[in-house]
Design a protein around this motif. Structure first.
Motif, PDB file in Angstrom:
ATOM      1  N   ALA A 123      93.205-101.870  19.630  1.00 19.62           N
ATOM      2  CA  ALA A 123      92.250-100.765  19.633  1.00 19.62           C
ATOM      3  C   ALA A 123      91.039-101.060  18.757  1.00 19.62           C
ATOM      4  O   ALA A 123      89.953-100.546  19.010  1.00 19.62           O
ATOM      5  CB  ALA A 123      92.936 -99.496  19.142  1.00 19.62           C
ATOM      6  N   PHE A 124      91.221-101.909  17.751  1.00 14.30           N
ATOM      7  CA  PHE A 124      90.107-102.178  16.838  1.00 14.30           C
ATOM      8  C   PHE A 124      88.934-102.828  17.562  1.00 14.30           C
ATOM      9  O   PHE A 124      87.794-102.656  17.186  1.00 14.30           O
ATOM     10  CB  PHE A 124      90.564-103.072  15.677  1.00 14.30           C
ATOM     11  N   GLU A 125      89.237-103.609  18.610  1.00 13.19           N
ATOM     12  CA  GLU A 125      88.146-104.233  19.363  1.00 13.19           C
ATOM     13  C   GLU A 125      87.256-103.160  19.971  1.00 13.19           C
ATOM     14  O   GLU A 125      86.052-103.309  20.048  1.00 13.19           O
ATOM     15  CB  GLU A 125      88.710-105.128  20.457  1.00 13.19           C
ATOM     16  N   SER A 126      87.892-102.073  20.417  1.00 12.73           N
ATOM     17  CA  SER A 126      87.108-100.988  21.009  1.00 12.73           C
ATOM     18  C   SER A 126      86.386-100.187  19.932  1.00 12.73           C
ATOM     19  O   SER A 126      85.235 -99.815  20.091  1.00 12.73           O
ATOM     20  CB  SER A 126      88.026-100.057  21.808  1.00 12.73           C
ATOM     21  N   TYR A 127      87.082 -99.908  18.842  1.00 11.20           N
ATOM     22  CA  TYR A 127      86.474 -99.097  17.778  1.00 11.20           C
ATOM     23  C   TYR A 127      85.312 -99.830  17.105  1.00 11.20           C
ATOM     24  O   TYR A 127      84.227 -99.299  16.965  1.00 11.20           O
ATOM     25  CB  TYR A 127      87.497 -98.764  16.694  1.00 11.20           C
TER      26      TYR A 127
ATOM     27  N   LEU B  54      82.937-108.432  15.447  1.00  9.62           N
ATOM     28  CA  LEU B  54      84.361-108.249  15.160  1.00  9.62           C
ATOM     29  C   LEU B  54      84.889-109.307  14.198  1.00  9.62           C
ATOM     30  O   LEU B  54      85.886-109.089  13.529  1.00  9.62           O
ATOM     31  CB  LEU B  54      85.172-108.266  16.454  1.00  9.62           C
ATOM     32  N   HIS B  82      80.916-103.773  25.451  1.00 10.27           N
ATOM     33  CA  HIS B  82      81.857-104.880  25.321  1.00 10.27           C
ATOM     34  C   HIS B  82      83.186-104.527  25.969  1.00 10.27           C
ATOM     35  O   HIS B  82      83.790-103.506  25.626  1.00 10.27           O
ATOM     36  CB  HIS B  82      82.064-105.179  23.820  1.00 10.27           C
ATOM     37  N   PRO B  84      86.659-106.021  25.916  1.00 11.96           N
ATOM     38  CA  PRO B  84      87.427-107.086  25.257  1.00 11.96           C
ATOM     39  C   PRO B  84      88.378-107.781  26.224  1.00 11.96           C
ATOM     40  O   PRO B  84      88.770-107.211  27.240  1.00 11.96           O
ATOM     41  CB  PRO B  84      88.221-106.333  24.173  1.00 11.96           C
ATOM     42  N   ILE B  88      94.268-103.269  26.358  1.00 13.51           N
ATOM     43  CA  ILE B  88      94.222-102.079  25.520  1.00 13.51           C
ATOM     44  C   ILE B  88      95.036-100.985  26.200  1.00 13.51           C
ATOM     45  O   ILE B  88      95.300-101.105  27.384  1.00 13.51           O
ATOM     46  CB  ILE B  88      92.778-101.596  25.344  1.00 13.51           C
ATOM     47  N   HIS B  89      95.483 -99.931  25.682  1.00 14.72           N
ATOM     48  CA  HIS B  89      95.103 -99.195  24.507  1.00 14.72           C
ATOM     49  C   HIS B  89      95.919 -97.929  24.504  1.00 14.72           C
ATOM     50  O   HIS B  89      96.164 -97.405  25.548  1.00 14.72           O
ATOM     51  CB  HIS B  89      93.598 -98.915  24.586  1.00 14.72           C
ATOM     52  N   PHE B  98      90.505 -91.606  26.651  1.00 17.29           N
ATOM     53  CA  PHE B  98      90.196 -92.851  25.944  1.00 17.29           C
ATOM     54  C   PHE B  98      88.690 -93.107  25.941  1.00 17.29           C
ATOM     55  O   PHE B  98      88.082 -93.372  24.907  1.00 17.29           O
ATOM     56  CB  PHE B  98      90.945 -94.011  26.608  1.00 17.29           C
ATOM     57  N   ILE B 102      85.838 -93.068  22.782  1.00 19.00           N
ATOM     58  CA  ILE B 102      84.898 -94.145  22.464  1.00 19.00           C
ATOM     59  C   ILE B 102      83.454 -93.616  22.531  1.00 19.00           C
ATOM     60  O   ILE B 102      82.616 -93.941  21.689  1.00 19.00           O
ATOM     61  CB  ILE B 102      85.074 -95.334  23.442  1.00 19.00           C
ATOM     62  N   LEU B 105      82.661 -91.654  19.468  1.00 24.33           N
ATOM     63  CA  LEU B 105      82.420 -92.516  18.307  1.00 24.33           C
ATOM     64  C   LEU B 105      80.956 -92.972  18.270  1.00 24.33           C
ATOM     65  O   LEU B 105      80.436 -93.309  17.219  1.00 24.33           O
ATOM     66  CB  LEU B 105      83.329 -93.747  18.343  1.00 24.33           C
ATOM     67  N   GLN B 149      84.480 -98.786  29.847  1.00 23.38           N
ATOM     68  CA  GLN B 149      84.209 -98.617  28.413  1.00 23.38           C
ATOM     69  C   GLN B 149      82.925 -99.348  28.006  1.00 23.38           C
ATOM     70  O   GLN B 149      82.111 -98.835  27.237  1.00 23.38           O
ATOM     71  CB  GLN B 149      85.383 -99.152  27.612  1.00 23.38           C
TER      72      GLN B 149
END
Lengths: 297, 310
Positions: A123-127, B54, B82, B84, B88-89, B98, B102, B105, B149
Motif C-alpha cells: 500500500a505504501f507505493e500507492s500512498y 519511493l 503511477h 506500481p 495491491i491492496h 480504494f 487515494i 489523499l 489509480q
C-alpha cells in the motif's frame, strides 16, 4: 467501447480544508470499526459505564448515606486499615477497570495488523507516490488509533464522573475535580504509548499473528518477571518492567495522588522515563520502517 | 512553460546493499510514449520508484518537469500517475473505496474523490465493477484498478510498471489504446514491460535496460541501425549447402559459419544486404529453398544487444 476519451474536467472548486492526514484518519477508523471484536469491546465498555452509573443511582435509592458508610468502614479492607476517601485517588480503581479489560484488548484488535497489512499489500507505493509523506501517514494512523482508544475509555469514565458529581454531596466536586484532566492525561499518554508500540511491533513482525503474540507476551510475562526481580533484589523499581504497573503509577502521578500510592511501587520518575522511552523507541522504529518507503519524507 | 525535459536523470544509481538496482543512468524523456524494456531484474521498477520518490538514489539525480526529486519538494508528484508493479491492496475492500481514498489523499473532498474514482474506473472499463471487492477480483481486474489509480489526477506523466501482466487479450488491447491516446494528447507515458511486442505496439521510442544499465535508447529504427552493425545470422535450407559454404567462406562478408543439427547452414555477417546480393551473384540463390534471417524482431534485437554487453 469500454475506454472513453478523457473528457473529465479537472475539479476547480474549493479543495478540502481538512489536513492531509484526515483521509487516512477516517480510513483507519472505518477499518477498525469493521472488526466485530472492536465493536464488541466498544459496546462492552459503554455497558460497563452505564452499569456503573446505574449501580451508583440504585445505591443512593436504597442506602442514601452509602458514601459515609463506605468511608467509615471501607478502611477495614484497605492495607494498613487506611481511611477510605472517595476522591480523585479512588478513581484510579475505575481507570484500571477500563485499562485492563478495555484498553489493552482494544489496542490488540484495533492495531494488530495496521502497518503490517500495508507493508504486505504494497500500500505504501500507492500512498507515498501521491503527495503524502511518511510523516503524514504516521500522524493519520496514530491519531485515529489514539482517538478511538480515548473514545472507548475516556468518554465512559467521564460519563461516570459526571454522574458521580451530579448526584454526589456538596463539596464532592472539589474532591474529584482533578479527575477529568488527570484521567485525560493518563489515558491519552497510555493510548499514545500503546498505539505507537503496537504499530512498531506490527511494522517489525509484518504479521498480525506475531504482533498479537508479542503484545500478549509482553503484558503477560512482565508482571511475574517484575515480581521475581523485586524478590531477588528487594528493589521495587523492578516493578517498572511491567507496563501495566507503569500505567498505574503514571495515572496516579497525573491525578496528583502519587504520594498515596501503596508501598511496593516503582518510583514515578523511573516510570515516566520508561514510558517516554517506549514512546520514543516505538516512534523511531516506525519512522525507520516508513522512511525507507518514501524519499519525500 | 519550462523547456526542461519531463524526465531527466543524471548518473542515476541505486544499490540495495551490494546488489546493483540501477547504475549510472543518464536519460532524458520528453512528451510521448516511451517503452521501458528489460528482463526481470533489469532495473525497471527501481527506475519507476526513483521517479516517484519511493526510494532515494544512491548516487546521481532525477528531475521531473525541471524539478529535482528530493525531500520537501513533493508537489511535483501531484502531476504523476503511477501504477506500481506489485500487486495491491487491502486498505478498503471495494474498488471505488480504494480509488476514492487515494483521490482524497490528493486533497479531494469526499464527494469529489468518489466522482474522480468513478471517472477513472470508467476510463479503464471497470465502472460496472466499482462495488466489487478487490480481494474477489482477478489479477487482470486488479491491474486495471491500478491503472485507474494512476489516471486519477489527470497526470501529465504516467508511469505504468508492467500494467499488462495478467490481463486478458481484450483488456490488453484496451490498455494499449489508452496508452496510445495519452501519448497522442501530448502527455508522457513510460510503459515498463519485459514483453517487447507489447511495447512495440504503442511506441517506437525505446529505453532498454539490462542489469541496471542503459543498454540502448532511441527510436526503434535507430536501434535497428545499431543492430545492423552487429553480426546477424542467416539460416539457409537447400541443396549443395557444403559447396555453398566453401564458396562464401572465402568472402570477407561472412564472419562465421556453421551447420545446424538438421543440416541447415548458418552464416554470420555484419552486412546482411551485401551478403544477400553476393549470394545472388554467386548463382547459388536457385539452390536455396528457404532462408531465414534471425534477429529480425524486437525480441531478437534485445537479445542481440544483451549478448553484445554480456
Amino acid at each position: 467501447m469500454a475506454f472513453r476519451a478523457a473528457e473529465y474536467e479537472r475539479f476547480t472548486g474549493p479543495r478540502r480544508k481538512a489536513p492531509v492526514w484526515w483521509p487516512l484518519f477516517t480510513a483507519t477508523l472505518r477499518r477498525g470499526w469493521s472488526s466485530k471484536w472492536v465493536r464488541r469491546i466498544t459496546f462492552a465498555s459503554m455497558m460497563m459505564a452505564l452499569s456503573f452509573t446505574a449501580m451508583i443511582y440504585f445505591a443512593y435509592q436504597v442506602i442514601p448515606n452509602w458514601r459515609d458508610l463506605v468511608q467509615q468502614f471501607g478502611g477495614a479492607f484497605q492495607p494498613g486499615n487506611e481511611e477510605v476517601v472517595i476522591d480523585s485517588h479512588a478513581y484510579l480503581g475505575l481507570l484500571r477497570m477500563f485499562v485492563y479489560p478495555v484498553l489493552l484488548p482494544l489496542s490488540l484488535v484495533f492495531g494488530y495488523d495496521l502497518v503490517a497489512a500495508d507493508l504486505r499489500s504494497n500500500a505504501f507505493e500507492s500512498y507515498f507516490s501521491r503527495s503524502i509523506t511518511p510523516l503524514t501517514y504516521l500522524v493519520g494512523r496514530t491519531m485515529a488509533f489514539v482517538a478511538f482508544l480515548m473514545l472507548v475509555t475516556f468518554v465512559p469514565v467521564m460519563w461516570i464522573w459526571t454522574f458521580d458529581v451530579a448526584i454526589g454531596p456538596d463539596g464532592h466536586f472539589a474532591e474529584v475535580a482533578a479527575v477529568p484532566l488527570g484521567m485525560g492525561a493518563a489515558l491519552l499518554t497510555t493510548a499514545i504509548m500503546l498505539a505507537l508500540l503496537m504499530q512498531a511491533i506490527t511494522s517489525v513482525t509484518r504479521s498480525g499473528i506475531w504482533t498479537n503474540l508479542t503484545f500478549v507476551a509482553v503484558f503477560l510475562f512482565s508482571a511475574p518477571l517484575g515480581g521475581t526481580l523485586v524478590g531477588l533484589t528487594d528493589n521495587y523499581d523492578w516493578m517498572a518492567v511491567n507496563p501495566l504497573h507503569c500505567i498505574y503509577v503514571f495515572s496516579a502521578v497525573c491525578m496528583g495522588t502519587a504520594e498515596r500510592l501503596p508501598p511496593g511501587t516503582a518510583s514515578p520518575s523511573l516510570v515516566l522515563g520508561i514510558m517516554t522511552g517506549v514512546i520514543l523507541a516505538s516512534t523511531l522504529v516506525l519512522w525507520r520502517t516508513l522512511a525507507r518507503r518514501g524519499v519525500v519524507g | 512553460m519550462s523547456d526542461a525535459p519531463v524526465i531527466r536523470c543524471r548518473g542515476l544509481s541505486r544499490w540495495y546493499g551490494e546488489v546493483q538496482g540501477l547504475s549510472g543512468l543518464d536519460l532524458e524523456v520528453d512528451a510521448g510514449v516511451v517503452g521501458l524494456l528489460g528482463p526481470n531484474g533489469s532495473g525497471k521498477s527501481t527506475f519507476m520508484r526513483l521517479l516517484t520518490g519511493l526510494i532515494r538514489p544512491s548516487r546521481g539525480s532525477v528531475e521531473l518537469f525541471g524539478q529535482r526529486v528530493e525531500p520537501g519538494k513533493q508537489g511535483v508528484f501531484a502531476r504523476i500517475g503511477h501504477a506500481p508493479g506489485d500487486d495491491i491492496h487491502l486498505e478498503t475492500e471495494r474498488a471505488v473505496d480504494f480509488l476514492a481514498l487515494i483521490a482524497s489523499l490528493g486533497g479531494d473532498s469526499r464527494t469529489e474523490s468518489e466522482r474522480r474514482a468513478d471517472e477513472a474506473l470508467d476510463q479503464v472499463g471497470m465502472l460496472e465493477a466499482r462495488e466489487k471487492r478487490l480481494d474477489g477480483m482477478s489479477k487482470g481486474m486488479r491491474q486495471r484498478v491500478k491503472v485507474a489509480q494512476a489516471l486519477l489526477f489527470d497526470p501529465q506523466l504516467l508511469l505504468l510498471d508492467e500494467p499488462l501482466n495478467g490481463m486478458d487479450p481484450v483488456s490488453r488491447r484496451q490498455t494499449l489504446d489508452l496508452v496510445r491516446r495519452y501519448g497522442a494528447e501530448g502527455r508522457t507515458v513510460v510503459l515498463a514491460s519485459h514483453v517487447l511486442h507489447e511495447v512495440e505496439a504503442v511506441t517506437d521510442h525505446l529505453v532498454l535496460l539490462h542489469h541496471g544499465r542503459l543498454l540502448a535508447e532511441g527510436r526503434l529504427d535507430e536501434i535497428r541501425e545499431l543492430v545492423d552493425r552487429k553480426p546477424r545470422r542467416l539460416i539457409l535450407e537447400g541443396e549443395a549447402l557444403p559447396q555453398l559454404a566453401a564458396q562464401v567462406l572465402a568472402e570477407s562478408l561472412v564472419t562465421g559459419l556453421s551447420f545446424e543439427a538438421d543440416g541447415r547452414l548458418a552464416l554470420e555477417t555484419r552486412d546482411l544486404n551485401r551478403l544477400l546480393d553476393r549470394l545472388v551473384e554467386l548463382g547459388t540463390a536457385g539452390s536455396i529453398h528457404h532462408m531465414d534471417v534471425e534477429d529480425q524482431n524486437l525480441e531478437s534485437v534485445f537479445d542481440l544487444l544483451v549478448g553484445e554487453t554480456a
